[in-house]
Design an enzyme around this catalytic site. Structure first.
Site, short mmCIF file in Angstrom:
data_model
loop_
_atom_site.label_atom_id
_atom_site.label_comp_id
_atom_site.label_asym_id
_atom_site.label_seq_id
_atom_site.Cartn_x
_atom_site.Cartn_y
_atom_site.Cartn_z
N ASP A 112 0.87 -1.17 0.00
CA ASP A 112 0.00 0.00 0.00
C ASP A 112 0.91 1.23 0.00
O ASP A 112 2.15 1.13 0.03
CB ASP A 112 -0.97 -0.04 1.18
CG ASP A 112 -2.18 0.87 0.93
OD1 ASP A 112 -2.14 1.69 0.00
OD2 ASP A 112 -3.17 0.78 1.69
C1 BGC Z 1 -5.12 3.15 0.32
C2 BGC Z 1 -5.42 2.04 -0.65
C3 BGC Z 1 -5.36 2.57 -2.07
C4 BGC Z 1 -4.03 3.22 -2.31
C5 BGC Z 1 -3.86 3.75 -3.71
C6 BGC Z 1 -3.88 3.94 -0.05
O1 BGC Z 1 -3.74 5.07 0.73
O2 BGC Z 1 -4.96 2.60 1.62
O3 BGC Z 1 -6.67 1.49 -0.37
O4 BGC Z 1 -5.58 1.52 -2.98
O5 BGC Z 1 -3.89 4.30 -1.41
O6 BGC Z 1 -4.65 4.85 -3.94
#
Ligand code: BGC
Length: 763
Positions: free
Chosen positions: A298
């Site tokens: 993530d």
């Molecule tokens: C979130 C994810 C997301 C990623 C990309 C992160 O901050 O936790 O759920 O897919 O960002 O946008």
């Protein structure tokens, strides 16, 4: 917890395609270390933006393109520029530029990913469906399949091949700001809906994701939805039993359905950040399941191993931990020093070349499976159904089936014709609150501009009931420029004055939009102003209908008794206003059921699958499962305008073993005078077990439409082994003994005649 079975003996989770495998090997053999590491790197699109153009339409910087693709050979880009949705035409333009450059510089197409989390979050003009929590409330698999399929099509209209969803975290803490992003608190429900979403997005053949399909990224692996503090990205403490039995279940099911990638939980479990957990990443996913997909971090989560989690002294050490634990791709997302450090680590022998090859192979395989080498860009015009009426209708039906009628005293609903109504509350006239976060922008701000053509609740009610019957006075409003929880100075007296001339008050209350960490809260109780609004309105003596609109269950115990009716619409998306009007008018019947336990008090959060000792004395009768608990409304609760009677629950065998198929049948009769849909939920209770059993577990469900006076026989099937649990030793066990099976007010006893243990699930 490690299986003794060797990888070779485990059937691959996704069947290998020999042609793809040969292409992957041929390409890999020609790649340099830098090129391989580049493939493992993911940067955010804003890195490619012409510097100093933040407030303008996105323009690609040639110089940055040279660095990103020419020098560092970066294999993946994510996100919408400035987290703002773009038209499919603009996406096609952006993706064309990226693919041309990537193929020229690297010879490999780029893997572009977006959070298309409830429909086309980041594609302007596409269809926004209800949020996943609403999808859970429908208990209707086919709606999840359809929403995935439509979203895939509309995403591909902009040539984007990869979405960071579905999210199958178990939303087990009502305070958590990401409650609404998954299908509710239950493992089985998330597994079932997650699987349907995968099939909807990817189709049936993960080796050949066709023109109208996209790859999924299942997230956030795992245990993300049970933070001890209730705050986003904070530690969870979860027993190994619960981890394998519940949190892992939806990941297992979605992998079985062919999920091509997985994103990792940003936080830690039992003190170990998941991004550094070799056991969970490499053993559970790659070895035990023989799964050949991609594990992506993530946002900046390798960095977080040293900046936040403090298990590494510096970035280089953090990279070593994460890559050796099994991470294949780093969502960096701003910095390419990852490439430099990882190369050094390989040269120093700290990360093996075989690990780099494994990660690269997985990424290349995914690109081949997506057909990116043959068709890196599509033509928007070949997607004529983008944003169409047909797609909007699917979103409307889904919204209708997702809304939950929680209270309806004296059958005040459906609303009798000709009644004058007051529409009030901060959520009454907002597209932003209907959609929640991940709507056109990350936090959902701006939806009132971008979705101006859709109806708010007020607009839909006015269209449905006539402007002469509808009065609007919000009483409380949000400060749309501030934090999601900020409200303007209330004008409650105005709303109270407006209430005097009406027959019924619709108080639309809840939350403004948010997502992730900015959505954290310190008090789950509904805002003081909104409670005050309802209390003051109740003094008029006019009947009140509460419309709850938000991403998590805010505590309303002090105002619930003041309401004749309560409807929880959660976050129904752009068609939510119309769906609600159709339900309130009675044109459509309610059929949603809560996919989570609605808490009654802030100090008493919990889920339906608690342990007997947490609430002794509640399971005496068969239908009082939430009677004495401090839940405002229990998991699976939801009313209809008609009444369903359950009878004749029967099972094909009263004793069983692990491999037996148990076939339950139950008759459901519509006793009222309206057609309705009923979600038949089948629960099991293991009466005595070697580890304290849960009081109840959802094991099967089916949604059925029943006409007035009609009786339908519903069949629900289980395997004996579905009633197993994970024991103290971390192994699955089905134990000899008695089980109680319940659906509606019907109960049947069955007996397991063998005790059987196994380690990892048989894929
Ligand atoms: C979130 C994810 C997301 C990623 C990309 C992160 O901050 O936790 O759920 O897919 O960002 O946008």
């Amino acid at each position: 917890m490690h299986s003794c079975t060797t990888k070779e003996t485990i059937k691959p989770a996704i069947a290998k395609d020999d042609v793809i495998e040969q292409k992957v090997e041929a390409l890999l053999s020609k790649m340099t270390l830098e090129e391989k590491i580049g493939q493992m790197t993911q940067l955010v699109i804003d890195v490619l933006r012409v510097p100093g153009t933040w407030n303008q339409e996105f323009q690609m910087s040639e110089a940055m393109m040279d660095s990103v693709f020419g020098k560092y050979k970066v294999g993946s880009i994510l996100n919408a520029p400035g987290t703002l949705a773009q038209t499919p035409q603009k996406w096609q333009e952006i993706i064309t530029q990226i693919q041309e450059k990537s193929i020229k510089e690297i010879g490999i197409p780029c893997l572009y990913g977006l959070d298309q989390n409830h429909g086309t979050t980041y594609t302007m003009g596409g269809i926004l469906f209800p949020q996943p929590l609403n999808l859970g409330a429908t208990f209707n698999r086919s709606l999840v399949l359809e929403s995935g399929s439509i979203t895939a099509y509309e995403t591909k209209a902009g040539s984007v091949p990869w979405t960071f969803c579905p999210t199958v975290d178990l939303g087990r803490d009502a305070r958590w700001p990401r409650m609404y992003e998954n299908y509710g608190e239950d493992a089985y429900l998330n597994a079932e809906m997650g699987r349907e979403a995968v099939l909807g997005f990817q189709g049936e053949n993960p080796n050949n994701i066709g023109k109208e399909k996209i790859a999924v990224c299942i997230k956030h692996y795992m245990g993300y939805g049970a933070p001890v503090s209730g705050k986003d990205r904070t530690p969870a403490i979860i027993s190994k039993q619960e981890l394998r039995e519940k949190h892992f279940a939806p990941f297992l099911e979605t992998i079985r359905a062919g999920a091509l990638s997985i994103m990792v939980n940003s936080a830690s479990i039992n003190g170990m950040p998941v991004h550094a957990d070799y056991d969970l990443l490499t053993v559970w996913l790659k070895e035990d399941l023989n799964w050949d997909g991609v594990i992506v971090t993530d946002w900046a989560d390798i960095n977080n191993l040293y900046t936040r989690e403090k298990i590494a002294a510096n970035k280089k050490e953090a990279i070593k931990l994460a890559i050796n634990a099994g991470i294949d791709m780093a969502m960096e997302p701003y910095n390419w020093d990852f490439c430099i450090y990882l190369k050094e680590l390989v040269q120093e022998g700290e990360v093996k070349m075989s690990r780099i090859d494994d990660a690269t192979r997985r990424i290349l395989r995914m690109k081949y499976r997506l057909g990116l080498f043959e068709t890196p860009v599509y033509n928007t015009e070949d997607f004529p159904l983008f944003g169409s009426e047909t797609h909007a209708l699917a979103a409307l039906k889904t919204a209708e089936e997702s809304m939950v009628l929680l209270k309806n005293e004296g059958n005040i609903l459906p609303l009798a014709e000709g009644k004058k109504i007051l529409v009030t509350g901060p959520n009454a006239n907002s597209m932003r609150t209907l959609n929640g976060g991940w709507s056109y922008t990350w936090q959902g701000k701006g939806a009132d501009i971008y979705a101006a053509d859709y109806n708010t609740i007020l607009e839909a009610f006015t269209a449905k009931f006539g402007s002469k019957n509808v009065v609007y006075e919000p009483g409380v409003t949000y400060n749309d420029e501030g934090q999601y929880w900020e409200e303007n100075t209330p004008e409650i007296a105005k709303a109270v004055a407006a209430a005097r001339g009406v027959d019924v008050i619709f108080a639309c209350i809840g939350e403004n939009s948010y997502c992730e960490t900015p959505g954290n809260l310190t008090d789950l109780t509904l805002s003081k102003n909104q409670l005050e609004l309802v209390k003051e309105l109740s003094k008029t003596g006019k009947p009140i209908v509460l419309i709850l609109n938000g991403g998590r269950p805010r505590i309303i115990n002090s105002i619930e008794p003041l309401a004749k009716a309560v409807v929880n619409i959660m976050l129904p998306g752009n068609l939510g206003g119309d769906a609600l009007a159709n339900l309130i008018s009675g044109e459509v019947n309610f059929s949603g059921k809560l996919p989570f336990s609605y808490p009654k008090a802030v100090n008493s959060l919990g889920s339906y699958d608690y342990k007997p000792s947490e609430q002794t004395g509640t399971m005496e009768g068969v239908y009082n499962y939430n009677a004495e608990l401090s839940f405002q409304w229990g998991f699976g609760f939801g009313l209809s305008y008609t009444e369903f009677e359950y009878s004749n629950l029967a099972v094909n065998k009263s004793s069983f073993t692990a491999n037996d198929e148990l076939i339950f049948t139950v008759d459901v009769t519509n006793k009222g005078n309206r057609a309705g849909k009923e979600s038949v939920l089948l629960f099991s209770s293991d009466l005595i077990a070697s580890l304290t059993p849960d009081v109840r577990r959802l094991r099967a469900f089916e949604k059925v439409e029943v006409q007035p006076g009609e009786t339908k026989t519903i069949t629900l099937k289980l395997k004996g082994s579905d009633l197993a649990f994970v024991g103290y030793d971390g192994k699955w066990v089905l134990e000899q003994g008695d089980f109680r099976i319940q659906t509606g007010n019907q109960v049947v006893a069955i007996n397991c005649t063998e005790t059987k243990k196994w380690v990892t699930p048989n894929i």
